[in-house]
Design an enzyme around this catalytic site. Structure first.
Site, PDB file in Angstrom:
ATOM      1  CE  LYS A   1      -4.393  -1.642   2.044  1.00 32.90           C
ATOM      2  NZ  LYS A   1      -3.866  -2.981   2.323  1.00 32.90           N
TER       3      LYS A   1
ATOM      4  CD  GLN B   1     -11.609  -5.231   5.700  1.00 34.28           C
ATOM      5  OE1 GLN B   1     -12.225  -4.484   5.412  1.00 34.28           O
ATOM      6  NE2 GLN B   1     -11.370  -6.141   5.353  1.00 34.28           N
TER       7      GLN B   1
ATOM      8  NE  ARG C   1     -15.100 -10.501   8.214  1.00 39.28           N
ATOM      9  CZ  ARG C   1     -13.636  -9.997   7.719  1.00 39.28           C
ATOM     10  NH1 ARG C   1     -13.404 -10.178   6.281  1.00 39.28           N
ATOM     11  NH2 ARG C   1     -12.915  -9.083   8.577  1.00 39.28           N
TER      12      ARG C   1
HETATM   13  O1  C5P Z   1      -9.809 -10.769   7.476  1.00 42.78           O
HETATM   14  P1  C5P Z   1      -9.761  -9.575   6.447  1.00 42.78           P
HETATM   15  O2  C5P Z   1     -10.993 -10.296   5.541  1.00 42.78           O
HETATM   16  O3  C5P Z   1     -10.896  -8.551   6.302  1.00 42.78           O
HETATM   17  O4  C5P Z   1      -8.552  -9.327   5.997  1.00 42.78           O
HETATM   18  C1  C5P Z   1      -8.798  -7.913   4.333  1.00 42.78           C
HETATM   19  C2  C5P Z   1      -7.336  -8.413   3.875  1.00 42.78           C
HETATM   20  O5  C5P Z   1      -7.244  -7.140   2.988  1.00 42.78           O
HETATM   21  C3  C5P Z   1      -6.499  -7.175   5.476  1.00 42.78           C
HETATM   22  O6  C5P Z   1      -5.154  -8.066   4.620  1.00 42.78           O
HETATM   23  C4  C5P Z   1      -6.169  -6.519   4.700  1.00 42.78           C
HETATM   24  O7  C5P Z   1      -5.208  -5.653   4.538  1.00 42.78           O
HETATM   25  C5  C5P Z   1      -6.536  -6.382   3.034  1.00 42.78           C
HETATM   26  N1  C5P Z   1      -7.374  -4.579   2.713  1.00 42.78           N
HETATM   27  C6  C5P Z   1      -8.743  -4.723   3.140  1.00 42.78           C
HETATM   28  N2  C5P Z   1      -9.043  -3.359   2.538  1.00 42.78           N
HETATM   29  C7  C5P Z   1      -7.767  -2.956   1.563  1.00 42.78           C
HETATM   30  C8  C5P Z   1      -6.818  -3.607   0.700  1.00 42.78           C
HETATM   31  C9  C5P Z   1      -6.835  -4.613   1.351  1.00 42.78           C
HETATM   32  O8  C5P Z   1      -8.788  -4.745   3.959  1.00 42.78           O
HETATM   33  N3  C5P Z   1      -9.024  -1.646   0.406  1.00 42.78           N
END
Ligand code: C5P
Length: 230
Positions: A63, A190, A181
């Site tokens: 990022k 989230q 999810r």
């Molecule tokens: O555990 P979870 O499924 O919420 O993780 C989502 C993953 O995607 C994390 O590693 C996070 O850093 C990444 N991510 C995100 N949103 C973004 C880009 C990447 O959640 N916009």
């Protein structure tokens, strides 16, 4: 072929090895990939592990978000990691920053694809206002999609709610969605979430899942994912 990226959000090499071992499945039409983010890459042995890794379809989720010169040099420093397929940069870093990253990949790591992160899936319309934005997330993401396209990067990262209108802008680009999810599951930090099936139905080329797959029994979680995609 659609990708399912597993976010290896841990600082433990043992845990990463376990995740990889327990997610070796063949699922028709889908390819498994692994995403390494800040937690793993910043850990003492994280970079070394990635350097030596023979796994395919790797995404280094750095990022990037800094001035163009610094981002250019950061990509130069990653030049030895020829086994990585994707890296990320915040689209809000602007056209010059994205172009600098593009120039650096051309020079130091030709095969590396750049994904532009639009508004993080942890933002809601309320929380985005608190960082000074006056537009809705939808408007902001639309603008950022246009910028990603103009910058000629390879894809965008967005929530599964935004795929349909992004597709009209970023026609041939990859669209990767976090904020995934299973139905009825806890969403944690989230905010803009959908299920794996809904994300692919909306047109995602890839999804990324972390906690839903790597917490608890990984094998069972993967089976749950396979079942949910049917
Ligand atoms: O555990 P979870 O499924 O919420 O993780 C989502 C993953 O995607 C994390 O590693 C996070 O850093 C990444 N991510 C995100 N949103 C973004 C880009 C990447 O959640 N916009």
């Amino acid at each position: 072929m659609r990708n399912i990226f597993i976010a290896c959000d841990t600082s433990s090499i043992q845990k990463v090895k376990k995740i990889i071992k327990q997610s070796q499945i063949s699922l028709k039409g889908y390819r498994i990939g692994y995403k390494f983010g800040l937690e793993f890459f910043y850990s003492k042995n994280g970079r070394k592990f990635i350097e030596k890794s023979k796994i395919r379809n790797l995404w280094l989720d750095i990022k990037a978000f800094d001035i163009p010169n610094t981002c250019f040099s950061a990509i130069k420093s990653l030049g030895d990691l020829k086994n990585i397929s994707y890296i990320t940069a915040h689209v809000s870093g602007g056209y010059e920053m994205l172009s600098a990253i593009k120039q650096a990949t051309k020079k130091y790591n030709k095969k590396l694809k750049i994904l532009g992160v639009t508004v993080l899936t942890s933002f809601s319309d309320t929380s985005i206002k608190k960082v000074g934005h006056t537009k809705s997330i939808k408007d902001l993401v639309r603008k950022q999609a246009l910028l990603a396209k103009k910058s000629k990067i390879d894809g965008v990262v967005c929530s599964a709610h935004e795929i349909k209108f992004i597709k009209r802008i970023c026609k041939k680009m990859e669209i990767i969605t976090p904020g995934i999810r299973f139905k009825g599951e806890k969403i944690n930090d989230q905010k803009r979430v959908l299920s794996p099936k809904e994300a692919f139905k909306n047109g995602a080329t890839s999804i990324v899942m972390g906690r839903s797959l790597i917490k608890g029994n990984i094998k069972n979680n993967i089976q749950k994912l396979i079942k949910s995609l049917k």
